[in-house]
Design an enzyme around this catalytic site. Sequence first.
Site, PDB file in Angstrom:
ATOM      1  N   GLU A 111       0.830  -1.206   0.000  1.00 57.59           N
ATOM      2  CA  GLU A 111       0.000   0.000   0.000  1.00 57.59           C
ATOM      3  C   GLU A 111       0.866   1.257   0.000  1.00 57.59           C
ATOM      4  O   GLU A 111       2.068   1.193   0.228  1.00 57.59           O
ATOM      5  CB  GLU A 111      -0.977   0.000   1.176  1.00 57.59           C
ATOM      6  CG  GLU A 111      -0.431  -0.561   2.459  1.00 57.59           C
ATOM      7  CD  GLU A 111      -1.542  -0.900   3.462  1.00 57.59           C
ATOM      8  OE1 GLU A 111      -1.900   0.011   4.199  1.00 57.59           O
ATOM      9  OE2 GLU A 111      -2.025  -2.053   3.487  1.00 57.59           O
ATOM     10  N   LYS A 113       2.312   4.739   1.345  1.00 62.33           N
ATOM     11  CA  LYS A 113       2.594   5.338   2.650  1.00 62.33           C
ATOM     12  C   LYS A 113       2.196   6.808   2.561  1.00 62.33           C
ATOM     13  O   LYS A 113       2.854   7.604   1.898  1.00 62.33           O
ATOM     14  CB  LYS A 113       4.069   5.194   2.999  1.00 62.33           C
ATOM     15  CG  LYS A 113       4.398   5.693   4.400  1.00 62.33           C
ATOM     16  CD  LYS A 113       5.799   5.263   4.801  1.00 62.33           C
ATOM     17  CE  LYS A 113       6.122   5.594   6.241  1.00 62.33           C
ATOM     18  NZ  LYS A 113       5.935   6.975   6.621  1.00 62.33           N
ATOM     19  N   ASP A 115       1.651  10.593   3.648  1.00 63.75           N
ATOM     20  CA  ASP A 115       2.506  11.475   4.437  1.00 63.75           C
ATOM     21  C   ASP A 115       1.672  12.540   5.143  1.00 63.75           C
ATOM     22  O   ASP A 115       1.571  13.674   4.704  1.00 63.75           O
ATOM     23  CB  ASP A 115       3.543  12.121   3.512  1.00 63.75           C
ATOM     24  CG  ASP A 115       4.657  12.760   4.305  1.00 63.75           C
ATOM     25  OD1 ASP A 115       4.738  12.515   5.520  1.00 63.75           O
ATOM     26  OD2 ASP A 115       5.447  13.505   3.703  1.00 63.75           O
ATOM     27  N   ARG A 134      -1.448  10.218  17.533  1.00 60.87           N
ATOM     28  CA  ARG A 134      -0.465   9.223  17.931  1.00 60.87           C
ATOM     29  C   ARG A 134       0.258   9.621  19.212  1.00 60.87           C
ATOM     30  O   ARG A 134       0.525   8.793  20.070  1.00 60.87           O
ATOM     31  CB  ARG A 134       0.567   9.052  16.812  1.00 60.87           C
ATOM     32  CG  ARG A 134       1.485   7.892  17.034  1.00 60.87           C
ATOM     33  CD  ARG A 134       2.490   7.765  15.904  1.00 60.87           C
ATOM     34  NE  ARG A 134       3.833   7.910  16.420  1.00 60.87           N
ATOM     35  CZ  ARG A 134       4.547   6.920  16.935  1.00 60.87           C
ATOM     36  NH1 ARG A 134       4.053   5.709  16.961  1.00 60.87           N
ATOM     37  NH2 ARG A 134       5.737   7.122  17.407  1.00 60.87           N
ATOM     38  N   GLU A 195      -4.416   7.886   8.262  1.00 62.49           N
ATOM     39  CA  GLU A 195      -3.603   9.089   8.160  1.00 62.49           C
ATOM     40  C   GLU A 195      -4.485  10.280   7.821  1.00 62.49           C
ATOM     41  O   GLU A 195      -5.285  10.213   6.887  1.00 62.49           O
ATOM     42  CB  GLU A 195      -2.573   8.855   7.041  1.00 62.49           C
ATOM     43  CG  GLU A 195      -1.351   9.701   7.148  1.00 62.49           C
ATOM     44  CD  GLU A 195      -0.275   9.106   8.072  1.00 62.49           C
ATOM     45  OE1 GLU A 195      -0.571   8.130   8.807  1.00 62.49           O
ATOM     46  OE2 GLU A 195       0.842   9.628   8.063  1.00 62.49           O
ATOM     47  N   TYR A 248      -5.667   0.467   8.789  1.00 61.00           N
ATOM     48  CA  TYR A 248      -5.341  -0.554   9.789  1.00 61.00           C
ATOM     49  C   TYR A 248      -6.546  -0.742  10.700  1.00 61.00           C
ATOM     50  O   TYR A 248      -6.982   0.201  11.365  1.00 61.00           O
ATOM     51  CB  TYR A 248      -4.130  -0.081  10.587  1.00 61.00           C
ATOM     52  CG  TYR A 248      -3.480  -1.103  11.500  1.00 61.00           C
ATOM     53  CD1 TYR A 248      -3.709  -2.470  11.369  1.00 61.00           C
ATOM     54  CD2 TYR A 248      -2.599  -0.687  12.498  1.00 61.00           C
ATOM     55  CE1 TYR A 248      -3.079  -3.377  12.202  1.00 61.00           C
ATOM     56  CE2 TYR A 248      -1.959  -1.585  13.338  1.00 61.00           C
ATOM     57  CZ  TYR A 248      -2.213  -2.932  13.185  1.00 61.00           C
ATOM     58  OH  TYR A 248      -1.587  -3.828  14.007  1.00 61.00           O
ATOM     59  N   LYS A 334      10.919   3.759   1.753  1.00 60.50           N
ATOM     60  CA  LYS A 334      10.825   5.202   1.525  1.00 60.50           C
ATOM     61  C   LYS A 334      11.338   5.563   0.132  1.00 60.50           C
ATOM     62  O   LYS A 334      12.409   5.107  -0.275  1.00 60.50           O
ATOM     63  CB  LYS A 334      11.662   5.948   2.565  1.00 60.50           C
ATOM     64  CG  LYS A 334      11.201   5.672   3.991  1.00 60.50           C
ATOM     65  CD  LYS A 334      10.139   6.642   4.437  1.00 60.50           C
ATOM     66  CE  LYS A 334      10.795   7.749   5.164  1.00 60.50           C
ATOM     67  NZ  LYS A 334       9.948   8.582   5.956  1.00 60.50           N
ATOM     68  N   CYS A 429      28.573  43.194   4.915  1.00 62.21           N
ATOM     69  CA  CYS A 429      27.119  43.026   4.922  1.00 62.21           C
ATOM     70  C   CYS A 429      26.538  43.602   3.631  1.00 62.21           C
ATOM     71  O   CYS A 429      26.797  44.763   3.296  1.00 62.21           O
ATOM     72  CB  CYS A 429      26.512  43.729   6.129  1.00 62.21           C
ATOM     73  SG  CYS A 429      24.711  43.693   6.110  1.00 62.21           S
ATOM     74  N   CYS A 432      24.258  46.819   4.677  1.00 63.38           N
ATOM     75  CA  CYS A 432      24.733  48.057   5.293  1.00 63.38           C
ATOM     76  C   CYS A 432      26.243  48.237   5.156  1.00 63.38           C
ATOM     77  O   CYS A 432      26.780  49.265   5.568  1.00 63.38           O
ATOM     78  CB  CYS A 432      24.334  48.108   6.764  1.00 63.38           C
ATOM     79  SG  CYS A 432      25.267  46.968   7.788  1.00 63.38           S
ATOM     80  N   CYS A 447      26.414  40.172  10.681  1.00 63.07           N
ATOM     81  CA  CYS A 447      26.614  41.606  10.538  1.00 63.07           C
ATOM     82  C   CYS A 447      26.488  42.203  11.941  1.00 63.07           C
ATOM     83  O   CYS A 447      25.445  42.059  12.576  1.00 63.07           O
ATOM     84  CB  CYS A 447      25.546  42.200   9.612  1.00 63.07           C
ATOM     85  SG  CYS A 447      25.487  44.005   9.752  1.00 63.07           S
ATOM     86  N   CYS A 453      21.466  48.305  10.688  1.00 65.06           N
ATOM     87  CA  CYS A 453      21.279  47.465   9.499  1.00 65.06           C
ATOM     88  C   CYS A 453      19.778  47.186   9.316  1.00 65.06           C
ATOM     89  O   CYS A 453      19.151  46.540  10.163  1.00 65.06           O
ATOM     90  CB  CYS A 453      22.083  46.182   9.692  1.00 65.06           C
ATOM     91  SG  CYS A 453      22.011  45.077   8.302  1.00 65.06           S
TER      92      CYS A 453
HETATM   93  S1  IVH Z   1       0.521   0.855   9.088  1.00 67.90           S
HETATM   94  C1  IVH Z   1       1.918  -1.198  12.892  1.00 67.90           C
HETATM   95  N1  IVH Z   1       0.017   1.809   6.688  1.00 67.90           N
HETATM   96  O1  IVH Z   1       3.590   5.670   8.598  1.00 67.90           O
HETATM   97  C2  IVH Z   1       1.631  -0.588  11.574  1.00 67.90           C
HETATM   98  N2  IVH Z   1       1.117   3.233   8.248  1.00 67.90           N
HETATM   99  O2  IVH Z   1       6.199   4.788  10.361  1.00 67.90           O
HETATM  100  C3  IVH Z   1       1.066   0.756  11.696  1.00 67.90           C
HETATM  101  N3  IVH Z   1       1.571   5.488   7.400  1.00 67.90           N
HETATM  102  O3  IVH Z   1       2.789   5.890  11.989  1.00 67.90           O
HETATM  103  C4  IVH Z   1       1.124   1.622  10.534  1.00 67.90           C
HETATM  104  N4  IVH Z   1       0.671   5.202   5.415  1.00 67.90           N
HETATM  105  O4  IVH Z   1       1.439   7.308  10.346  1.00 67.90           O
HETATM  106  C5  IVH Z   1       0.551   2.060   7.894  1.00 67.90           C
HETATM  107  N5  IVH Z   1      -0.546   2.532   4.562  1.00 67.90           N
HETATM  108  C6  IVH Z   1      -0.013   2.783   5.752  1.00 67.90           C
HETATM  109  C7  IVH Z   1       0.555   4.034   6.089  1.00 67.90           C
HETATM  110  C8  IVH Z   1       1.124   4.219   7.346  1.00 67.90           C
HETATM  111  C9  IVH Z   1       1.290   6.061   6.228  1.00 67.90           C
HETATM  112  C10 IVH Z   1       2.299   6.176   8.497  1.00 67.90           C
HETATM  113  C11 IVH Z   1       1.679   6.010   9.858  1.00 67.90           C
HETATM  114  C12 IVH Z   1       2.731   5.347  10.706  1.00 67.90           C
HETATM  115  C13 IVH Z   1       3.976   5.598   9.939  1.00 67.90           C
HETATM  116  C14 IVH Z   1       4.925   4.426  10.114  1.00 67.90           C
END
Ligand code: IVH
Length: 693
Positions: A111, A113, A115, A134, A195, A248, A334, A429, A432, A447, A453
């Site tokens: 899936e 991630k 942000d 969190r 998220e 989750y 990442k 600078c 000035c 400076c 200034c």
């Molecule tokens: S699962 C135990 N799934 O990434 C597993 N986390 O460093 C719990 N995050 O704190 C997280 N997308 O804020 C999961 N598809 C996704 C996610 C996700 C973003 C964030 C989440 C978590 C951090 C993990």
Amino acid sequence: MTEQERIMQLRTELHRHNHNYYVLNAPTISDQEFDALLRELQDLEERHPELYDANSPTQRVGSDLSQEFVAVAHKRPMLSLANTYNKDEVREFYERVSEGLGGEPFEICCELKFDGLSISLHYEDGRLVRAVTRGDGVQGDDVTSNIRTIRSIPLQLEARPAVPAVAADGQADLFASPASEPVAPWPREFEIRGEVLMPWTSFEALNREREAAEEPLFANPRNAASGTLKSKQTAVVAARKLDAYLYYLLGDELPADGHYENMEAARAWGFKVSDHMRKAASLDEIFDYIDYWDTERKRLPVATDGIVLKVNSLRQQQTLGMTAKSPRWAIAYKFQAEQASTVLREVTYQVGRTGAVTPVANMDPVQLSGTIVRRATLHNADFVEQLGLHLGDHVLVEKGGEIIPKIVSVDEAFITPERGPKVQFIQRCPECGATLVRYEGEAAWYCPNDAGCPPQIKGRIEHFVSRKAMNIDTLGPETIDDFYARGLIHNYADLYTLTVDQLSGYNDSRIRSARKTIQAIADSRQVPFERVLFALGIRFVGENVAKVLARSFKNIDALAAASLDDFLQINTIGAAIAESVKQWFANPDNLELVERLRTYGLQMSLSEETLARQSDRLAGQTIVISGVFARHSRDEYKALIEQHGGKNAGSISAKTSFILAGENMGPAKLEKAQRLGVRIVGEQEFLEMIGEA
Ligand code: IVH
């Protein structure tokens, strides 16, 4: 139909329209029709206060009343994920899983991630009952009222036919449940995590608004989302257009053994679940997913910073278990920050309010992560030196999580013998002309002409009026620039001499805003002493140091007269701060400023109220706070500890005098306290200690 029945009917209907619009992107009525139904409901609810429901669709608009967040313990700790940065590390994860499962077959759910910031939502009988940030993973803030304003988060669940995941990426999804399968019922009680995000379009609109209002910009959508969710006014959250993806599901009676299947069920209950989850049965399928989204993610409406890989079977997840920090059954991969190559044309220099000079690279415009980049910070002289920059060099720029891009290196491939001149840090600078100086142990050049200034003068005024200082919010940088250019102000004390006529320039259309500004300046005389101290802009005196100094010396005269020794008596004040404060007060210009501010009525000592609260009852004690409290928030307890002469510490050690423990103190802390023989003091006992019981 009775009015009561109509209320119930409207609520159900409006919940459904919200879902159609914000989760499915498929509205079935017009905005006007929606508004008409909402207004009808609002009117009826006003006539029937006895039918109040915090989860009514009318509550999504929020309110201006200020709220306090209460810290609550997580039912299950919120762990984070181990990070990986390349395919080898992904392969190692895959092999570890395989080994941990004794070679039995397994699937990985892939899936995106997202942000943003993670949130834990609790539902009982299909109704949202609590939303918690969190925090530190053990406890977070209860932000339920703010979360209710996020339209894509269901407040009341309703079983809906499952909508099959759209295979927008064209990858066949053999395991997706067919749409015709009956929807599993939701457990009476469950938790779902996800998220909270600010979509790119909302983020850009918000920053445009802030720019126009001369407010500081958010660096990225994550910061914007997190700043918004911490807002004390739900109406602000409602206006900022947050979104949320859930990823989750936790609880005792989940529909399936598969994570993917549970998320499909959650989708059918009304949650916004990403359409881009895929199950993979091999490492190659995982790599395909990673490669695909590495580029495709740039077209998503929200920010993503990687891929999350999870062992799909909950039974297998259990077998694999957790480490102290993260599950063994999942990792994050990442994405590399995006880089681009361009040409360095010029280095310019910016002078900040402290006089620090920052070099800035000016480059040929280049497209990077969705925006055009022309400038990048070069931080300081050492950084320029390390890069070995010459004008005309090809440089690699990178945009990480922040909005300001950085130069990573000179693109060696383009270096030719007839290279441009080496970048030499300036010695005078640019504003000035003063000769720059360098202080021991610091990377920046300064400076030293702080009195003459212009950017330093204006910067100090900007700092003085800023929110955490005097909070004169009608004065932005451009207004200050204008006042300074017109010769109305030369320092922050001059602000208090301004008149409506001066500001409006006798222009009728400007009178209203001029009056507002004058009023805001007048109001700032009530700002407490510790913030006045911070506002003065003394080097090294940040918000917290200002608080400590205010509490220790109680008024500005005592502070101005303090000896080096007086400062060093205070636990948290080191020699650098002490020197800087002494120097500041040794300057007659500064003393004159203070005298003027005093005559204008600013607070130059701690208020009676704050003084009355002070004591030495906790003098010499180092205290660690743990758990959740009933009478005050954790921050309030921290402040109380300081007011009574104690010191706050983050972790337990042999030096800890005692632990102030509320409900649900973490087991690891408890164990450590017992091992080190540190005393545990309950909330009531503590309040007795400081005479507040
Ligand atoms: S699962 C135990 N799934 O990434 C597993 N986390 O460093 C719990 N995050 O704190 C997280 N997308 O804020 C999961 N598809 C996704 C996610 C996700 C973003 C964030 C989440 C978590 C951090 C993990």
